[in-house]
Design a protein around this motif. Sequence first.
Motif, PDB file in Angstrom:
ATOM      1  N   MET A  93      -0.271  43.134  45.629  1.00 56.34           N
ATOM      2  CA  MET A  93      -0.859  41.671  45.572  1.00 56.34           C
ATOM      3  C   MET A  93      -1.933  41.736  44.986  1.00 56.34           C
ATOM      4  O   MET A  93      -2.972  43.043  44.349  1.00 56.34           O
ATOM      5  CB  MET A  93      -1.208  41.729  47.032  1.00 56.34           C
ATOM      6  N   GLN A  94      -2.368  40.690  43.829  1.00 55.84           N
ATOM      7  CA  GLN A  94      -3.238  40.881  42.809  1.00 55.84           C
ATOM      8  C   GLN A  94      -4.850  40.331  43.681  1.00 55.84           C
ATOM      9  O   GLN A  94      -4.949  40.108  44.310  1.00 55.84           O
ATOM     10  CB  GLN A  94      -2.878  39.358  42.005  1.00 55.84           C
ATOM     11  N   GLN A  95      -5.675  40.709  43.187  1.00 55.92           N
ATOM     12  CA  GLN A  95      -6.868  40.740  43.416  1.00 55.92           C
ATOM     13  C   GLN A  95      -8.446  40.169  42.960  1.00 55.92           C
ATOM     14  O   GLN A  95      -7.294  40.554  41.396  1.00 55.92           O
ATOM     15  CB  GLN A  95      -7.327  42.241  43.638  1.00 55.92           C
ATOM     16  N   VAL A  96      -9.371  39.289  43.348  1.00 52.83           N
ATOM     17  CA  VAL A  96      -9.591  38.015  42.995  1.00 52.83           C
ATOM     18  C   VAL A  96     -11.050  38.413  43.475  1.00 52.83           C
ATOM     19  O   VAL A  96     -10.500  38.580  44.430  1.00 52.83           O
ATOM     20  CB  VAL A  96      -8.900  37.292  42.336  1.00 52.83           C
TER      21      VAL A  96
ATOM     22  N   ASP B 146     -10.303  34.271  35.090  1.00 48.42           N
ATOM     23  CA  ASP B 146      -9.385  34.510  36.533  1.00 48.42           C
ATOM     24  C   ASP B 146      -7.707  33.605  37.071  1.00 48.42           C
ATOM     25  O   ASP B 146      -7.159  34.051  37.480  1.00 48.42           O
ATOM     26  CB  ASP B 146     -10.076  34.599  37.848  1.00 48.42           C
ATOM     27  N   ALA B 147      -8.239  32.416  36.725  1.00 46.89           N
ATOM     28  CA  ALA B 147      -7.503  32.018  37.146  1.00 46.89           C
ATOM     29  C   ALA B 147      -6.447  30.669  36.070  1.00 46.89           C
ATOM     30  O   ALA B 147      -4.905  30.882  36.202  1.00 46.89           O
ATOM     31  CB  ALA B 147      -7.953  29.719  37.636  1.00 46.89           C
TER      32      ALA B 147
ATOM     33  N   THR C 159      -2.437  32.450  36.852  1.00 47.06           N
ATOM     34  CA  THR C 159      -1.797  30.757  36.189  1.00 47.06           C
ATOM     35  C   THR C 159      -1.089  31.754  35.029  1.00 47.06           C
ATOM     36  O   THR C 159       1.298  30.888  35.363  1.00 47.06           O
ATOM     37  CB  THR C 159      -1.892  29.910  36.498  1.00 47.06           C
ATOM     38  N   LYS C 160      -1.172  32.277  34.098  1.00 45.75           N
ATOM     39  CA  LYS C 160      -0.001  31.494  32.872  1.00 45.75           C
ATOM     40  C   LYS C 160       0.194  33.540  32.735  1.00 45.75           C
ATOM     41  O   LYS C 160       1.174  33.275  32.199  1.00 45.75           O
ATOM     42  CB  LYS C 160      -1.300  31.494  31.603  1.00 45.75           C
ATOM     43  N   VAL C 161      -0.567  34.433  33.403  1.00 45.31           N
ATOM     44  CA  VAL C 161      -0.080  35.409  33.177  1.00 45.31           C
ATOM     45  C   VAL C 161       0.948  35.939  34.009  1.00 45.31           C
ATOM     46  O   VAL C 161       1.699  37.027  34.063  1.00 45.31           O
ATOM     47  CB  VAL C 161      -1.041  37.056  32.914  1.00 45.31           C
ATOM     48  N   VAL C 162      -0.022  35.927  35.011  1.00 46.63           N
ATOM     49  CA  VAL C 162       1.505  37.078  36.471  1.00 46.63           C
ATOM     50  C   VAL C 162       1.920  35.852  36.875  1.00 46.63           C
ATOM     51  O   VAL C 162       2.978  35.930  37.735  1.00 46.63           O
ATOM     52  CB  VAL C 162      -0.177  37.248  37.634  1.00 46.63           C
ATOM     53  N   ARG C 163       1.160  34.646  37.206  1.00 48.89           N
ATOM     54  CA  ARG C 163       2.239  33.391  37.304  1.00 48.89           C
ATOM     55  C   ARG C 163       2.384  33.173  38.119  1.00 48.89           C
ATOM     56  O   ARG C 163       3.873  32.827  38.914  1.00 48.89           O
ATOM     57  CB  ARG C 163       3.473  33.185  36.297  1.00 48.89           C
ATOM     58  N   LEU C 164       1.619  32.800  39.114  1.00 45.41           N
ATOM     59  CA  LEU C 164       2.099  32.673  40.734  1.00 45.41           C
ATOM     60  C   LEU C 164       2.241  31.599  40.756  1.00 45.41           C
ATOM     61  O   LEU C 164       1.677  30.975  40.349  1.00 45.41           O
ATOM     62  CB  LEU C 164       0.611  33.530  40.938  1.00 45.41           C
ATOM     63  N   ARG C 165       2.964  31.416  41.744  1.00 40.49           N
ATOM     64  CA  ARG C 165       3.579  30.141  42.837  1.00 40.49           C
ATOM     65  C   ARG C 165       3.091  30.106  44.101  1.00 40.49           C
ATOM     66  O   ARG C 165       2.532  31.105  45.122  1.00 40.49           O
ATOM     67  CB  ARG C 165       5.122  30.419  42.283  1.00 40.49           C
ATOM     68  N   PRO C 166       2.639  28.819  44.610  1.00 38.80           N
ATOM     69  CA  PRO C 166       2.392  28.374  45.342  1.00 38.80           C
ATOM     70  C   PRO C 166       3.196  29.342  46.464  1.00 38.80           C
ATOM     71  O   PRO C 166       4.696  28.546  46.524  1.00 38.80           O
ATOM     72  CB  PRO C 166       3.021  26.630  45.459  1.00 38.80           C
TER      73      PRO C 166
ATOM     74  N   ASP D  47      -2.330  25.501  45.675  1.00 38.49           N
ATOM     75  CA  ASP D  47      -1.889  24.139  44.568  1.00 38.49           C
ATOM     76  C   ASP D  47      -3.042  24.785  43.211  1.00 38.49           C
ATOM     77  O   ASP D  47      -3.086  25.428  43.669  1.00 38.49           O
ATOM     78  CB  ASP D  47      -3.251  22.742  45.860  1.00 38.49           C
ATOM     79  N   TYR D  48      -2.749  23.397  42.195  1.00 38.94           N
ATOM     80  CA  TYR D  48      -2.884  23.696  41.196  1.00 38.94           C
ATOM     81  C   TYR D  48      -4.218  22.417  40.597  1.00 38.94           C
ATOM     82  O   TYR D  48      -3.321  21.444  41.549  1.00 38.94           O
ATOM     83  CB  TYR D  48      -2.086  24.038  39.951  1.00 38.94           C
TER      84      TYR D  48
END
Length: 243
Positions: free
Chosen positions: A1-4, A21-22, A26-33, A53-54
């Motif tokens: 799980m990613q941490q921020v 972080d965003a 969104t672009k590297v890890v490519r998390l989705r809703p 959401d984005y």
Amino acid sequence: MQQVFVNEQPVDGKFNITGQDAHHLTKVVRLRPGERIRVSVADGTNYICEVSDYVDKDLVATIVEGVPSTELPNKIYLFQALPKGDRMETIIEKCVELGAYEIIPVEMKNCIVKLDDKKKKSKVERYQAIAKSAAEQSKRSIIPNIHSVMTFKEAFEYAKEFDVLLLPFESKNGMKDTYDCLSELKAGQSIGVFIGPEGGFAPNEIEMVEDSVKLISLGHRILRTDTAAICSLSMLMLKCEEF
């Protein structure tokens, strides 16, 4: 799980994650809703959140549940003599993982490395980025601060207000002194640990602090400065996790 890590408290049960972080999420890890992340606020509170959401380049995460802090009950301040090469980066990475609250690079008489003001600033910026990455990896609740470089005298003045000061050196009773010091620690105490350089502490440095610190041993073997830092933090983590 990613941490921020975020600085702002949630609004209506949601975090608005911005900037690098965003972009990373969104672009590297490519998390989705629907996917989950761990969010830690600057005050040390932690949440499991769901990407919901984005908005433009930002990521919106909705709180699912609160989670306990991963911080030690003691604040440990590591006063680390500047080592040669990239060993400081290793020390910061590992000691952040082990629970250090703050790391203070210290110029000591026998340090091989000598930094000018420009290099000090750039080094600390690099060190802080390493601390952030290590805090994310190890799921810390805070990002430990990497202090600006101090002289040994400045470091000692800074440490005077702490509850306990430890210095691995030539303790007359060997590991018994270490056991005794650890057994006397109490939850909530602030702890400063001084780690010397490759050339060891200078006699005048020991004279300056010997009435204020507790001398401890790290065993019969001679440890490198980076190993000594990691060893010291490991012992303290083991004790503090008991509280």
